[in-house]
Design a protein around this motif. Structure first.
Motif, PDB file in Angstrom:
ATOM      1  N   LYS A 105      -5.970  11.542 -10.818  1.00  0.00           N
ATOM      2  CA  LYS A 105      -7.333  11.889 -10.409  1.00  0.00           C
ATOM      3  C   LYS A 105      -7.891  10.930  -9.360  1.00  0.00           C
ATOM      4  O   LYS A 105      -8.807  11.268  -8.622  1.00  0.00           O
ATOM      5  CB  LYS A 105      -8.268  11.894 -11.609  1.00  0.00           C
ATOM      6  N   LYS A 106      -7.347   9.726  -9.281  1.00  0.00           N
ATOM      7  CA  LYS A 106      -7.896   8.712  -8.381  1.00  0.00           C
ATOM      8  C   LYS A 106      -7.068   8.546  -7.107  1.00  0.00           C
ATOM      9  O   LYS A 106      -7.445   7.797  -6.215  1.00  0.00           O
ATOM     10  CB  LYS A 106      -7.994   7.384  -9.112  1.00  0.00           C
ATOM     11  N   GLN A 107      -5.947   9.232  -7.012  1.00  0.00           N
ATOM     12  CA  GLN A 107      -5.072   9.071  -5.850  1.00  0.00           C
ATOM     13  C   GLN A 107      -5.709   9.574  -4.561  1.00  0.00           C
ATOM     14  O   GLN A 107      -5.569   8.942  -3.511  1.00  0.00           O
ATOM     15  CB  GLN A 107      -3.740   9.777  -6.096  1.00  0.00           C
ATOM     16  N   LEU A 108      -6.408  10.672  -4.622  1.00  0.00           N
ATOM     17  CA  LEU A 108      -7.013  11.238  -3.408  1.00  0.00           C
ATOM     18  C   LEU A 108      -8.063  10.293  -2.823  1.00  0.00           C
ATOM     19  O   LEU A 108      -8.139  10.103  -1.610  1.00  0.00           O
ATOM     20  CB  LEU A 108      -7.625  12.607  -3.712  1.00  0.00           C
ATOM     21  N   HIS A 109      -8.855   9.687  -3.692  1.00  0.00           N
ATOM     22  CA  HIS A 109      -9.880   8.752  -3.218  1.00  0.00           C
ATOM     23  C   HIS A 109      -9.231   7.523  -2.572  1.00  0.00           C
ATOM     24  O   HIS A 109      -9.706   7.023  -1.544  1.00  0.00           O
ATOM     25  CB  HIS A 109     -10.795   8.344  -4.371  1.00  0.00           C
ATOM     26  N   PHE A 110      -8.149   7.029  -3.162  1.00  0.00           N
ATOM     27  CA  PHE A 110      -7.438   5.889  -2.579  1.00  0.00           C
ATOM     28  C   PHE A 110      -6.877   6.260  -1.211  1.00  0.00           C
ATOM     29  O   PHE A 110      -6.934   5.465  -0.269  1.00  0.00           O
ATOM     30  CB  PHE A 110      -6.318   5.428  -3.515  1.00  0.00           C
ATOM     31  N   GLN A 111      -6.362   7.474  -1.080  1.00  0.00           N
ATOM     32  CA  GLN A 111      -5.829   7.927   0.209  1.00  0.00           C
ATOM     33  C   GLN A 111      -6.918   7.971   1.270  1.00  0.00           C
ATOM     34  O   GLN A 111      -6.711   7.562   2.414  1.00  0.00           O
ATOM     35  CB  GLN A 111      -5.193   9.314   0.060  1.00  0.00           C
ATOM     36  N   SER A 112      -8.093   8.451   0.871  1.00  0.00           N
ATOM     37  CA  SER A 112      -9.177   8.527   1.853  1.00  0.00           C
ATOM     38  C   SER A 112      -9.697   7.139   2.229  1.00  0.00           C
ATOM     39  O   SER A 112     -10.073   6.901   3.379  1.00  0.00           O
ATOM     40  CB  SER A 112     -10.308   9.403   1.328  1.00  0.00           C
ATOM     41  N   LEU A 113      -9.724   6.208   1.278  1.00  0.00           N
ATOM     42  CA  LEU A 113     -10.183   4.850   1.587  1.00  0.00           C
ATOM     43  C   LEU A 113      -9.189   4.107   2.478  1.00  0.00           C
ATOM     44  O   LEU A 113      -9.590   3.379   3.391  1.00  0.00           O
ATOM     45  CB  LEU A 113     -10.386   4.054   0.295  1.00  0.00           C
ATOM     46  N   SER A 114      -7.924   4.277   2.213  1.00  0.00           N
ATOM     47  CA  SER A 114      -6.930   3.521   2.972  1.00  0.00           C
ATOM     48  C   SER A 114      -6.665   4.123   4.334  1.00  0.00           C
ATOM     49  O   SER A 114      -6.069   3.471   5.185  1.00  0.00           O
ATOM     50  CB  SER A 114      -5.631   3.407   2.181  1.00  0.00           C
ATOM     51  N   ASP A 115      -7.118   5.368   4.533  1.00  0.00           N
ATOM     52  CA  ASP A 115      -6.985   6.043   5.819  1.00  0.00           C
ATOM     53  C   ASP A 115      -5.527   5.958   6.256  1.00  0.00           C
ATOM     54  O   ASP A 115      -4.653   6.443   5.581  1.00  0.00           O
ATOM     55  CB  ASP A 115      -7.960   5.419   6.818  1.00  0.00           C
ATOM     56  N   ASN A 116      -5.243   5.354   7.378  1.00  0.00           N
ATOM     57  CA  ASN A 116      -3.849   5.169   7.800  1.00  0.00           C
ATOM     58  C   ASN A 116      -3.583   3.688   8.089  1.00  0.00           C
ATOM     59  O   ASN A 116      -2.798   3.352   8.956  1.00  0.00           O
ATOM     60  CB  ASN A 116      -3.513   6.049   9.007  1.00  0.00           C
ATOM     61  N   HIS A 117      -4.236   2.830   7.350  1.00  0.00           N
ATOM     62  CA  HIS A 117      -4.075   1.388   7.543  1.00  0.00           C
ATOM     63  C   HIS A 117      -2.646   0.938   7.258  1.00  0.00           C
ATOM     64  O   HIS A 117      -2.170  -0.016   7.868  1.00  0.00           O
ATOM     65  CB  HIS A 117      -5.035   0.597   6.656  1.00  0.00           C
ATOM     66  N   PHE A 118      -1.979   1.601   6.354  1.00  0.00           N
ATOM     67  CA  PHE A 118      -0.621   1.194   6.020  1.00  0.00           C
ATOM     68  C   PHE A 118       0.347   1.525   7.158  1.00  0.00           C
ATOM     69  O   PHE A 118       1.341   0.841   7.342  1.00  0.00           O
ATOM     70  CB  PHE A 118      -0.164   1.868   4.721  1.00  0.00           C
ATOM     71  N   GLU A 119       0.056   2.564   7.886  1.00  0.00           N
ATOM     72  CA  GLU A 119       0.913   2.968   8.997  1.00  0.00           C
ATOM     73  C   GLU A 119       0.697   2.091  10.217  1.00  0.00           C
ATOM     74  O   GLU A 119       1.634   1.737  10.916  1.00  0.00           O
ATOM     75  CB  GLU A 119       0.646   4.433   9.378  1.00  0.00           C
ATOM     76  N   SER A 120      -0.543   1.738  10.514  1.00  0.00           N
ATOM     77  CA  SER A 120      -0.856   1.022  11.748  1.00  0.00           C
ATOM     78  C   SER A 120      -1.057  -0.474  11.532  1.00  0.00           C
ATOM     79  O   SER A 120      -1.612  -1.148  12.385  1.00  0.00           O
ATOM     80  CB  SER A 120      -2.116   1.621  12.374  1.00  0.00           C
ATOM     81  N   LEU A 121      -0.584  -0.998  10.424  1.00  0.00           N
ATOM     82  CA  LEU A 121      -0.804  -2.405  10.116  1.00  0.00           C
ATOM     83  C   LEU A 121      -0.156  -3.330  11.139  1.00  0.00           C
ATOM     84  O   LEU A 121      -0.732  -4.326  11.544  1.00  0.00           O
ATOM     85  CB  LEU A 121      -0.273  -2.725   8.715  1.00  0.00           C
ATOM     86  N   TYR A 122       1.032  -2.992  11.583  1.00  0.00           N
ATOM     87  CA  TYR A 122       1.773  -3.899  12.455  1.00  0.00           C
ATOM     88  C   TYR A 122       1.619  -3.564  13.935  1.00  0.00           C
ATOM     89  O   TYR A 122       2.344  -4.080  14.764  1.00  0.00           O
ATOM     90  CB  TYR A 122       3.253  -3.896  12.056  1.00  0.00           C
ATOM     91  N   GLN A 123       0.678  -2.724  14.264  1.00  0.00           N
ATOM     92  CA  GLN A 123       0.422  -2.413  15.662  1.00  0.00           C
ATOM     93  C   GLN A 123      -0.499  -3.477  16.256  1.00  0.00           C
ATOM     94  O   GLN A 123      -1.101  -4.276  15.538  1.00  0.00           O
ATOM     95  CB  GLN A 123      -0.200  -1.021  15.795  1.00  0.00           C
ATOM     96  N   GLN A 124      -0.652  -3.456  17.552  1.00  0.00           N
ATOM     97  CA  GLN A 124      -1.390  -4.506  18.250  1.00  0.00           C
ATOM     98  C   GLN A 124      -2.869  -4.547  17.876  1.00  0.00           C
ATOM     99  O   GLN A 124      -3.421  -5.603  17.645  1.00  0.00           O
ATOM    100  CB  GLN A 124      -1.254  -4.326  19.761  1.00  0.00           C
TER     101      GLN A 124
END
Length: 157
Positions: A105-124
């Motif tokens: 039940k809480k996974q969708l909210h975590f996805q919306s909060l994290s946006d795509n920070h995990f994907e773009s963490l190592y970008q400039q």
């Protein structure tokens, strides 16, 4: 001959001692000892889990960059789950791992909060760390401590 003269003094039986007890008492004592040991270990484990959670939340408050926030998340995951499951994860794999540890039940909210920070963490460019920090806080408060996923089968090292 007098029949009363043939009577002897009354002899009392030996007093009954407290030991050895009947086997049922030994079983009851063993069950009580085992339950006490289990309860004490469970309480200590829960206190350790809460302590790790508080430490992670405290570290999260001091984290300013996305890398620092990810470091706190990685540390918390390593504190709760086996190293073999967590150590090699990064980017989307790490996000999927964290997301799967949350209740459904809480996974969708975590996805919306994290946006795509995990994907773009190592970008400039440096992303907004406030939304990542709120996602990390959300995960730490909702996924930890979770007694159904203890590290090393319930053993803390």
């Amino acid at each position: 001959m007098d029949p009363l003269a043939q009577l002897h003094d009354i002899q009392t039986p030996e007093p009954i001692g407290t030991f050895p007890l009947a086997i049922g008492w030994y079983l009851l004592i063993a069950i009580i000892v085992l339950l006490t040991v289990f309860l004490v270990r469970h309480i200590i484990k829960q206190k350790r889990l809460k302590k790790n959670q508080k430490q992670a939340l405290s570290s999260l408050e001091n984290a300013q960059t996305n890398q620092a926030i990810m470091g706190v998340l990685k540390w918390a995951a390593l504190a709760y789950f086996p190293r073999q499951q967590v150590a090699h994860l990064h980017s989307s794999e790490f996000f999927d791992f964290l997301n799967n540890k949350l209740p459904v039940k809480k996974q969708l909210h975590f996805q919306s909060l994290s946006d795509n920070h995990f994907e773009s963490l190592y970008q400039q460019q440096e992303n907004d760390s406030a939304s990542l920090k709120s996602a990390a806080h959300y995960w730490l408060t909702n996924a930890l401590p979770n007694s159904s996923h203890p590290k090393n089968g319930g053993k803390h090292v």
